[in-house]
Design an enzyme around this catalytic site. Structure first.
Site, short mmCIF file in Angstrom:
data_model
loop_
_atom_site.label_atom_id
_atom_site.label_comp_id
_atom_site.label_asym_id
_atom_site.label_seq_id
_atom_site.Cartn_x
_atom_site.Cartn_y
_atom_site.Cartn_z
CB CYS A 141 -5.09 5.73 2.63
SG CYS A 141 -5.41 4.91 1.07
CE LYS A 184 6.36 -6.02 7.36
NZ LYS A 184 5.11 -6.31 8.11
CD GLU A 225 -4.18 8.47 7.50
OE1 GLU A 225 -3.06 8.01 7.84
OE2 GLU A 225 -4.67 8.26 6.38
CB SER A 229 1.86 5.28 8.93
OG SER A 229 3.12 4.70 9.21
CD GLU A 269 0.35 4.68 -3.71
OE1 GLU A 269 -0.22 5.71 -3.26
OE2 GLU A 269 0.60 4.52 -4.92
N GLY A 296 6.69 5.49 6.02
CA GLY A 296 7.10 5.83 4.65
C GLY A 296 8.34 6.72 4.63
#
Ligand code: NAD
Length: 489
Positions: A293, A185, A392, A238, A259, A242
């Site tokens: 990231c 996806k 972040e 993100s 990740e 996650g």
């Protein structure tokens, strides 16, 4: 077999399921926007549950009823290499489409998105032909025990927009090598490059149904993650998403690799010659407009060199070429979306409100009125407790934080919810190594930060679970079966 690279327009309105272009069951659509101009550059279909059901069913059939999972590794490797060849013929289109959609400077997408997929396919094809799937062990309580590595099954691969093809292949290359099948996806921001991938799969020797691609948003992703036909979830994105995915997989006892985000530290030691290392420093802190990231966006500088380091970074950031992502002179392109630009601007405003001092940048460059641009921004006078040091940002914004001695530098580096990347800058590799050993993170570089595809990559703490790349990245798609053999007669 097609030899050209761009997917025909009508394919963009279809899904790639079971090796065919399949019409959507609904009317959901995704508008694709050029990040440098804000112009619409295409519309593709967005997946509904019925479309995802069809994709999972195709992947299930290919796993449960075809010989793909049990093919000899050498045969699977040959099919993977045929996909690598097809991708290489389409590499220019891939680079151009990625840069146009997410703002990645074309020099970066040409060196990563256009190249890495084929490199990873070749790497994992080599790995499975070199390593047997079964090994005998002289056990402790049994004399003869066999350990088999088997594919985990049908994988749901959920991809972000920042390195859409590279991050697809962190999953796709090892899962194909393991003998799994997949429903991918892509993120709604980057769907056109996924169409090129589908076109390449169709032209390759990968059997029908092994790779299925259904673009959609968070809802489509959530439906796929919890689908009863899925055996494993591989997610990059993100930390917030996650966590939601991890909760679902926990309840289902479904293997998952996550990740996630980061807020890594770049620790400049007192002996570092920063001006001589600025090229590597750029890659470790601002690569892809800050939309990477692992970037070390908390820059830790020794107090007695603080002013000089802020000045060096300010001059450097001011001189970076900001412009259209497709211009080969561009070093900093636009952010991927209006939403992302607003988010980054919000963090810059918060940084100022909490006492940070902008030494360059701070908003949209005056000469760039269209597109989602934010000028490279350096913040001085930042404390590690400030929001811009804790969360972040995912944009071209660095926060420079002073430290008194190495112990304090390590303490600040480790004072983070995240643990993904990081770097140490020094004239003495041994000193760099000592500091690197003390920082709690999944990976760290000395005087550069550059992924090694043969080595595991991933995070600790809120940066994720599990590892991609290297042999560890293959193991993530294999389950081990132990067979107790009778004692030798
Ligand atoms: P995101 O989490 O919003 O979206 C990522 C993908 O997940 C998209 O395809 C999205 O549609 C899907 N998604 C969102 N919510 C979902 C849910 N609840 N269930 C299933 N799917 C869902 O992230 P983004 O904005 O696309 O990407 C930026 C983030 O990704 C940053 O935080 C960045 O650090 C992280 N990232 C991490 C790595 C890594 O390897 N650690 C690499 C790249 C990006």
């Amino acid at each position: 077999m097609p030899t050209t690279s761009s997917p025909p327009v009508d394919q963009a309105e279809r899904f790639f399921i079971g090796g065919q272009w399949v019409a959507p069951t609904g009317t959901e659509s995704i508008d694709v926007v050029d990040a440098s101009s804000g112009r619409n550059i295409g519309t593709v279909a967005g997946a509904r549950p019925d479309d995802i059901d069809a994709a999972v069913a195709a992947a299930r059939r290919a796993f449960d009823h075809s010989d793909w999972p049990t093919l000899a590794p050498v045969e699977r490797a040959a099919k993977m290499r045929s996909l690598a060849r097809e991708l290489r013929t389409r590499s220019d289109d891939t680079a151009r489409l990625v840069s146009s959609q997410n703002g990645m400077p074309i020099t970066i997408s040409s060196a990563t998105e256009a190249v890495v997929p084929a490199v990873l396919l070749d790497y994992y094809a080599g790995l499975i032909t070199d390593r047997p799937d079964e090994e005998m062990r002289a056990g402790i309580t049994n004399a003869r025990t066999m350990i088999r590595r088997e594919p985990v099954g049908v994988v749901a691969a959920i991809i972000p927009w920042n390195f859409p093809q590279t991050l697809t292949f962190f999953k796709l290359a090892p899962l194909l090598a393991a003998g799994c099948t997949v429903v991918i996806k892509p993120s709604p921001e980057t769907v056109l490059d996924a169409q090129v991938l589908a076109d390449a799969v169709r032209a390759s020797d990968i059997p029908d149904g092994v790779v299925n691609i259904v673009p959609g948003g968070a809802e489509a992703g959530a439906y796929l993650v919890g689908h009863p036909g899925i055996d494993k979830v591989a997610f990059t994105g993100s930390t917030a998403a996650g966590r939601a995915i991890g909760e679902v997989c926990g309840r289902l006892i479904r293997p998952v690799t996550l990740e996630l985000g980061g807020k890594s530290a770049s620790v400049i030691l007192d002996d570092a010659d920063l001006p001589a290392l600025l090229g590597q420093f750029f890659e470790a802190t601002l690569m892809n407009n800050g939309q990477t990231c692992y970037l070390g966006t908390r820059v830790l500088a020794p107090s007695h060199r603080y002013g000089e380091i802020v000045d060096t970074l300010t001059d450097f950031a001011r001189a970076l070429v900001v412009g259209d992502a497709l211009d080969s002179a561009t070093q900093i392109g636009p952010l991927a979306s209006a939403r992302q630009q607003q988010r980054v601007q919000g963090y810059i405003d918060k940084g100022v409100a909490e006492g940070g001092r902008v030494t360059t940048g701070g908003g949209r460059p005056a000469e760039l009125e269209q597109g989602w641009f934010v000028a490279p921004t350096i913040f001085a006078d930042v404390d590690n407790s400030h929001t811009i040091a804790r969360e972040e940002i995912f944009g071209p914004v660095l926060a420079v934080i002073p430290y008194r001695d190495i112990d304090e530098a390590v303490q600040i580096a480790n004072d983070s919810e995240f643990g993904l990347g990081g770097s140490v800058w020094t004239a003495d590799e041994q000193r760099g190594l000592e500091v690197a050993r003390c920082i709690r993170t999944g990976s760290i570089g000395i005087n550069h930060y550059s992924l090694d595809f043969g080595a595991p990559f991933g995070g600790i703490k809120a940066s994720g679970l599990g590892r991609e790349l290297g042999p560890e990245g293959l193991a993530a798609y294999q389950s081990t079966k132990t067979i107790y053999l009778p004692p030798a007669g």
